[in-house]
Design a protein around this motif. Structure first.
Motif, PDB file in Angstrom:
ATOM      1  N   ASP A   1       0.904  -1.304   0.164  1.00 48.82           N
ATOM      2  CA  ASP A   1       0.305  -0.035   0.168  1.00 48.82           C
ATOM      3  C   ASP A   1       0.873   1.451  -0.100  1.00 48.82           C
ATOM      4  O   ASP A   1       1.950   1.335   0.848  1.00 48.82           O
ATOM      5  N   CYS A   2       0.538   2.375  -0.600  1.00 48.88           N
ATOM      6  CA  CYS A   2       1.297   3.526  -1.038  1.00 48.88           C
ATOM      7  C   CYS A   2       0.480   4.529  -1.067  1.00 48.88           C
ATOM      8  O   CYS A   2      -0.609   4.470  -1.780  1.00 48.88           O
ATOM      9  N   MET A   3       0.802   5.954  -0.746  1.00 45.73           N
ATOM     10  CA  MET A   3       0.240   7.031  -0.858  1.00 45.73           C
ATOM     11  C   MET A   3       1.068   7.937  -1.550  1.00 45.73           C
ATOM     12  O   MET A   3       2.371   8.027  -1.434  1.00 45.73           O
ATOM     13  N   VAL A   4       0.558   8.152  -3.000  1.00 42.86           N
ATOM     14  CA  VAL A   4       1.648   9.095  -3.792  1.00 42.86           C
ATOM     15  C   VAL A   4       1.050  10.522  -4.178  1.00 42.86           C
ATOM     16  O   VAL A   4      -0.021  10.595  -4.420  1.00 42.86           O
ATOM     17  N   MET A   5       2.054  11.260  -3.942  1.00 40.00           N
ATOM     18  CA  MET A   5       1.284  12.738  -4.173  1.00 40.00           C
ATOM     19  C   MET A   5       2.055  13.326  -5.627  1.00 40.00           C
ATOM     20  O   MET A   5       3.545  13.193  -5.623  1.00 40.00           O
ATOM     21  N   LYS A   6       1.502  13.728  -6.329  1.00 38.63           N
ATOM     22  CA  LYS A   6       2.401  14.002  -7.621  1.00 38.63           C
ATOM     23  C   LYS A   6       2.643  15.521  -7.457  1.00 38.63           C
ATOM     24  O   LYS A   6       1.620  16.484  -7.182  1.00 38.63           O
ATOM     25  N   GLU A   7       3.829  15.904  -7.747  1.00 47.69           N
ATOM     26  CA  GLU A   7       4.136  17.134  -7.504  1.00 47.69           C
ATOM     27  C   GLU A   7       3.419  18.165  -8.406  1.00 47.69           C
ATOM     28  O   GLU A   7       3.184  17.976  -9.380  1.00 47.69           O
ATOM     29  N   GLY A   8       3.060  19.444  -7.828  1.00 47.11           N
ATOM     30  CA  GLY A   8       2.405  20.487  -8.641  1.00 47.11           C
ATOM     31  C   GLY A   8       0.731  20.098  -8.477  1.00 47.11           C
ATOM     32  O   GLY A   8       0.131  20.899  -9.044  1.00 47.11           O
ATOM     33  N   THR A   9       0.387  19.154  -7.840  1.00 44.52           N
ATOM     34  CA  THR A   9      -1.036  18.788  -7.808  1.00 44.52           C
ATOM     35  C   THR A   9      -1.320  18.778  -6.339  1.00 44.52           C
ATOM     36  O   THR A   9      -0.489  18.703  -5.227  1.00 44.52           O
ATOM     37  N   LYS A  10      -2.593  18.709  -6.032  1.00 46.92           N
ATOM     38  CA  LYS A  10      -3.131  18.374  -4.789  1.00 46.92           C
ATOM     39  C   LYS A  10      -3.778  16.958  -4.595  1.00 46.92           C
ATOM     40  O   LYS A  10      -4.527  16.693  -3.484  1.00 46.92           O
ATOM     41  N   THR A  11      -3.527  16.108  -5.451  1.00 47.63           N
ATOM     42  CA  THR A  11      -4.040  15.030  -5.498  1.00 47.63           C
ATOM     43  C   THR A  11      -3.268  13.897  -4.548  1.00 47.63           C
ATOM     44  O   THR A  11      -1.974  13.829  -5.041  1.00 47.63           O
ATOM     45  N   ILE A  12      -3.886  12.950  -3.920  1.00 47.90           N
ATOM     46  CA  ILE A  12      -3.115  11.840  -3.342  1.00 47.90           C
ATOM     47  C   ILE A  12      -3.827  10.613  -3.505  1.00 47.90           C
ATOM     48  O   ILE A  12      -5.113  10.580  -3.317  1.00 47.90           O
ATOM     49  N   THR A  13      -3.054   9.814  -4.140  1.00 49.41           N
ATOM     50  CA  THR A  13      -3.715   8.283  -4.240  1.00 49.41           C
ATOM     51  C   THR A  13      -3.443   7.307  -3.311  1.00 49.41           C
ATOM     52  O   THR A  13      -1.973   7.414  -3.115  1.00 49.41           O
ATOM     53  N   PHE A  14      -4.109   6.549  -2.731  1.00 48.53           N
ATOM     54  CA  PHE A  14      -3.576   5.368  -1.903  1.00 48.53           C
ATOM     55  C   PHE A  14      -4.823   4.244  -2.209  1.00 48.53           C
ATOM     56  O   PHE A  14      -5.748   4.522  -2.242  1.00 48.53           O
ATOM     57  N   ARG A  15      -4.009   3.080  -2.047  1.00 48.10           N
ATOM     58  CA  ARG A  15      -4.680   2.019  -2.054  1.00 48.10           C
ATOM     59  C   ARG A  15      -4.595   0.960  -0.764  1.00 48.10           C
ATOM     60  O   ARG A  15      -3.540   0.704  -0.311  1.00 48.10           O
ATOM     61  N   VAL A  16      -5.974   0.462  -0.602  1.00 45.75           N
ATOM     62  CA  VAL A  16      -5.883  -0.290   0.474  1.00 45.75           C
ATOM     63  C   VAL A  16      -6.908  -1.301   0.233  1.00 45.75           C
ATOM     64  O   VAL A  16      -7.586  -1.588  -0.903  1.00 45.75           O
ATOM     65  N   ASP A  17      -6.928  -2.496   0.661  1.00 50.70           N
ATOM     66  CA  ASP A  17      -7.708  -3.645   0.614  1.00 50.70           C
ATOM     67  C   ASP A  17      -9.270  -3.313   0.774  1.00 50.70           C
ATOM     68  O   ASP A  17      -9.222  -2.149   1.600  1.00 50.70           O
TER      69      ASP A  17
END
Length: 65
Positions: A12-28
């Motif tokens: 599982d990870c949370m990723v923040m793309k530089e220059g945006t305010k979006t965070i994506t993270f995956r969980v079961d």
């Protein structure tokens, strides 16, 4: 666009793309359901509930320093 990993645990990870305010993270699906139930119990959206948890955690960490 450069990706910055801000949290990693197992697959599982949370990723923040530089220059945006979006965070994506995956969980079961079980964890997702638990998050949805916790947010619903507080009459909040999942996004608002997660944001609040993160803000509180960061505030606690800042106070410990």
């Amino acid at each position: 666009m450069k990706n910055v990993i801000i949290f990693v645990e197992g697959d599982d990870c949370m990723v923040m793309k530089e220059g945006t305010k979006t965070i994506t993270f995956r969980v079961d699906s079980e964890t997702k359901f638990a998050i949805e139930m916790a947010a619903n119990a507080e009459n909040r959206s999942v996004n608002n509930w997660i944001t609040n948890i993160i803000k509180n955690y960061l505030k606690e960490q800042k106070c410990k320093k």
